[in-house]
Scaffold this motif. Structure first.
Motif, PDB file in Angstrom:
ATOM      1  N   PHE A  37      83.185  38.028  41.573  1.00  0.00           N
ATOM      2  CA  PHE A  37      82.213  38.484  40.386  1.00  0.00           C
ATOM      3  C   PHE A  37      82.432  38.009  38.836  1.00  0.00           C
ATOM      4  O   PHE A  37      82.102  38.515  37.822  1.00  0.00           O
ATOM      5  N   THR A  38      83.111  36.721  39.035  1.00  0.00           N
ATOM      6  CA  THR A  38      83.106  35.997  37.575  1.00  0.00           C
ATOM      7  C   THR A  38      82.424  34.626  38.016  1.00  0.00           C
ATOM      8  O   THR A  38      82.418  34.036  38.858  1.00  0.00           O
ATOM      9  N   ASN A  39      82.015  34.125  36.781  1.00  0.00           N
ATOM     10  CA  ASN A  39      81.455  32.664  36.970  1.00  0.00           C
ATOM     11  C   ASN A  39      82.595  31.555  36.990  1.00  0.00           C
ATOM     12  O   ASN A  39      83.546  31.743  37.050  1.00  0.00           O
ATOM     13  N   SER A  40      82.150  30.171  36.798  1.00  0.00           N
ATOM     14  CA  SER A  40      82.950  28.925  36.886  1.00  0.00           C
ATOM     15  C   SER A  40      83.745  28.974  35.598  1.00  0.00           C
ATOM     16  O   SER A  40      85.058  28.514  35.747  1.00  0.00           O
ATOM     17  N   GLN A  41      83.268  29.669  34.422  1.00  0.00           N
ATOM     18  CA  GLN A  41      84.098  29.563  33.427  1.00  0.00           C
ATOM     19  C   GLN A  41      85.331  30.777  33.136  1.00  0.00           C
ATOM     20  O   GLN A  41      86.048  30.813  32.254  1.00  0.00           O
ATOM     21  N   GLY A  42      85.165  31.613  34.197  1.00  0.00           N
ATOM     22  CA  GLY A  42      85.869  32.668  34.069  1.00  0.00           C
ATOM     23  C   GLY A  42      85.429  33.936  33.387  1.00  0.00           C
ATOM     24  O   GLY A  42      86.226  35.140  33.497  1.00  0.00           O
ATOM     25  N   LYS A  43      84.235  33.941  33.160  1.00  0.00           N
ATOM     26  CA  LYS A  43      83.473  35.067  32.604  1.00  0.00           C
ATOM     27  C   LYS A  43      83.007  36.136  33.381  1.00  0.00           C
ATOM     28  O   LYS A  43      82.541  35.563  34.403  1.00  0.00           O
TER      29      LYS A  43
END
Length: 78
Positions: A37-43
């Protein structure tokens, strides 16, 4: 459930993953689930992306933030 917009395109309503799998609590120690549930940037993804309900989105955000402070999930991915 199919919803039609003005252009008569069918939009499938997403079902909450946690409601569908009958999960009562979201464990902050399950890093693989939280990374989903997080993207590659950690958001943290918004609820519209995965279709999570408001109740589980709040619990998910709290468990991701807790896992970040425990260093199980990174704050920022470089």
């Amino acid at each position: 459930m199919k919803i039609y917009n003005n252009n008569t395109a069918r939009i499938e309503k997403k079902i909450c993953f946690f409601c569908d799998s009958d999960m009562d609590k979201i464990d902050f120690k399950d890093a693989y689930l939280l990374k989903r549930f997080t993207n590659s940037q950690g958001k943290i993804y918004p609820p519209k992306r995965h279709g999570t309900c408001a109740k589980h989105q709040r619990a998910l955000a709290a468990s991701i933030k807790k896992a970040r402070t425990m260093a199980l999930v990174p704050f920022v991915v470089k």
